[in-house]
Design a protein around this motif. Structure first.
Motif, PDB file in Angstrom:
ATOM      1  N   ALA A   1      20.409  31.014 -37.204  1.00  7.75           N
ATOM      2  CA  ALA A   1      20.501  31.570 -38.187  1.00  7.75           C
ATOM      3  C   ALA A   1      19.360  31.908 -38.922  1.00  7.75           C
ATOM      4  O   ALA A   1      18.903  32.879 -39.547  1.00  7.75           O
ATOM      5  CB  ALA A   1      21.571  30.829 -39.034  1.00  7.75           C
ATOM      6  N   ARG A   2      18.151  30.908 -38.911  1.00  8.39           N
ATOM      7  CA  ARG A   2      17.076  30.880 -39.692  1.00  8.39           C
ATOM      8  C   ARG A   2      16.119  32.188 -39.059  1.00  8.39           C
ATOM      9  O   ARG A   2      15.706  32.862 -39.680  1.00  8.39           O
ATOM     10  CB  ARG A   2      16.419  29.503 -39.680  1.00  8.39           C
ATOM     11  CG  ARG A   2      14.903  29.576 -40.507  1.00  8.39           C
ATOM     12  CD  ARG A   2      14.338  28.326 -40.575  1.00  8.39           C
ATOM     13  NE  ARG A   2      14.215  27.746 -39.363  1.00  8.39           N
ATOM     14  CZ  ARG A   2      13.194  27.970 -38.503  1.00  8.39           C
ATOM     15  NH1 ARG A   2      12.399  28.936 -38.693  1.00  8.39           N
ATOM     16  NH2 ARG A   2      13.151  27.317 -37.262  1.00  8.39           N
TER      17      ARG A   2
ATOM     18  N   MET B   1      17.045  34.493 -37.162  1.00 12.08           N
ATOM     19  CA  MET B   1      17.569  35.730 -37.513  1.00 12.08           C
ATOM     20  C   MET B   1      17.603  36.324 -38.850  1.00 12.08           C
ATOM     21  O   MET B   1      17.023  37.502 -39.127  1.00 12.08           O
ATOM     22  CB  MET B   1      19.053  35.766 -37.370  1.00 12.08           C
ATOM     23  CG  MET B   1      19.399  35.453 -35.728  1.00 12.08           C
ATOM     24  SD  MET B   1      18.703  36.930 -34.760  1.00 12.08           S
ATOM     25  CE  MET B   1      19.749  38.389 -35.219  1.00 12.08           C
ATOM     26  N   SER B   2      17.392  35.230 -40.039  1.00  5.69           N
ATOM     27  CA  SER B   2      17.362  35.860 -41.037  1.00  5.69           C
ATOM     28  C   SER B   2      15.816  36.249 -41.558  1.00  5.69           C
ATOM     29  O   SER B   2      15.334  37.099 -42.209  1.00  5.69           O
ATOM     30  CB  SER B   2      17.509  34.507 -42.158  1.00  5.69           C
ATOM     31  OG  SER B   2      17.228  34.696 -43.466  1.00  5.69           O
ATOM     32  N   GLU B   3      14.734  35.611 -40.738  1.00  2.71           N
ATOM     33  CA  GLU B   3      13.418  35.702 -40.886  1.00  2.71           C
ATOM     34  C   GLU B   3      13.113  37.168 -40.214  1.00  2.71           C
ATOM     35  O   GLU B   3      12.449  37.840 -40.780  1.00  2.71           O
ATOM     36  CB  GLU B   3      12.695  34.636 -40.249  1.00  2.71           C
ATOM     37  CG  GLU B   3      12.668  33.514 -41.235  1.00  2.71           C
ATOM     38  CD  GLU B   3      11.815  32.552 -40.419  1.00  2.71           C
ATOM     39  OE1 GLU B   3      11.144  32.556 -39.411  1.00  2.71           O
ATOM     40  OE2 GLU B   3      11.816  31.233 -40.990  1.00  2.71           O
ATOM     41  N   THR B   4      13.765  37.356 -39.048  1.00  4.09           N
ATOM     42  CA  THR B   4      13.786  38.645 -38.597  1.00  4.09           C
ATOM     43  C   THR B   4      14.020  39.761 -39.264  1.00  4.09           C
ATOM     44  O   THR B   4      13.629  40.862 -39.354  1.00  4.09           O
ATOM     45  CB  THR B   4      14.366  38.654 -37.124  1.00  4.09           C
ATOM     46  OG1 THR B   4      13.929  37.424 -36.394  1.00  4.09           O
ATOM     47  CG2 THR B   4      14.195  40.055 -36.102  1.00  4.09           C
ATOM     48  N   GLU B   5      15.241  39.686 -39.867  1.00  4.32           N
ATOM     49  CA  GLU B   5      15.813  40.476 -40.779  1.00  4.32           C
ATOM     50  C   GLU B   5      14.922  40.970 -41.916  1.00  4.32           C
ATOM     51  O   GLU B   5      14.824  42.133 -42.532  1.00  4.32           O
ATOM     52  CB  GLU B   5      17.147  40.305 -41.192  1.00  4.32           C
ATOM     53  CG  GLU B   5      18.177  40.369 -40.107  1.00  4.32           C
ATOM     54  CD  GLU B   5      19.603  39.847 -40.480  1.00  4.32           C
ATOM     55  OE1 GLU B   5      19.564  39.634 -41.619  1.00  4.32           O
ATOM     56  OE2 GLU B   5      20.506  39.836 -39.799  1.00  4.32           O
ATOM     57  N   LYS B   6      14.333  39.794 -42.486  1.00  5.36           N
ATOM     58  CA  LYS B   6      13.591  39.940 -43.641  1.00  5.36           C
ATOM     59  C   LYS B   6      12.229  40.898 -43.202  1.00  5.36           C
ATOM     60  O   LYS B   6      11.728  41.771 -43.843  1.00  5.36           O
ATOM     61  CB  LYS B   6      13.022  38.893 -44.043  1.00  5.36           C
ATOM     62  CG  LYS B   6      12.117  38.744 -45.209  1.00  5.36           C
ATOM     63  CD  LYS B   6      11.860  37.075 -45.537  1.00  5.36           C
ATOM     64  CE  LYS B   6      10.611  37.161 -46.798  1.00  5.36           C
ATOM     65  NZ  LYS B   6      10.163  35.776 -46.859  1.00  5.36           N
TER      66      LYS B   6
END
Length: 77
Positions: free
Chosen positions: A26-27, A29-34
């Motif tokens: 999840a972390r 994926m969040s960084e990738t989306e950011k």
């Protein structure tokens, strides 16, 4: 003293391992989306600057054509 069975310890360890993986995923994926969002914003900004620059160049070209036409002597083409 309260002791956990070997089976319970194994199950708890497996659960913690899966939970850690899920949180890490999840972390990431969040960084990738950011990062993707930042890249998109940067591309939009650069595209806007490029279009503004092209418009300025076009405007300068039109102004230069007008200036060269107005400098010509009357009666000459």
């Amino acid at each position: 003293m309260f002791e956990l069975s070997k089976q319970r310890l194994t199950a708890d360890n497996q659960f913690l391992k899966i939970q850690t993986r899920a949180l890490s995923h999840a972390r990431i994926m969040s960084e990738t989306e950011k990062l993707t969002q930042q890249r998109e914003e940067n591309m939009q900004k650069l595209r806007g600057l490029r279009l503004a620059n092209e418009a300025n160049v076009k405007q300068a070209g039109i102004a230069a054509q007008i200036n060269t036409k107005s400098r010509r002597r009357p009666g000459f083409k």
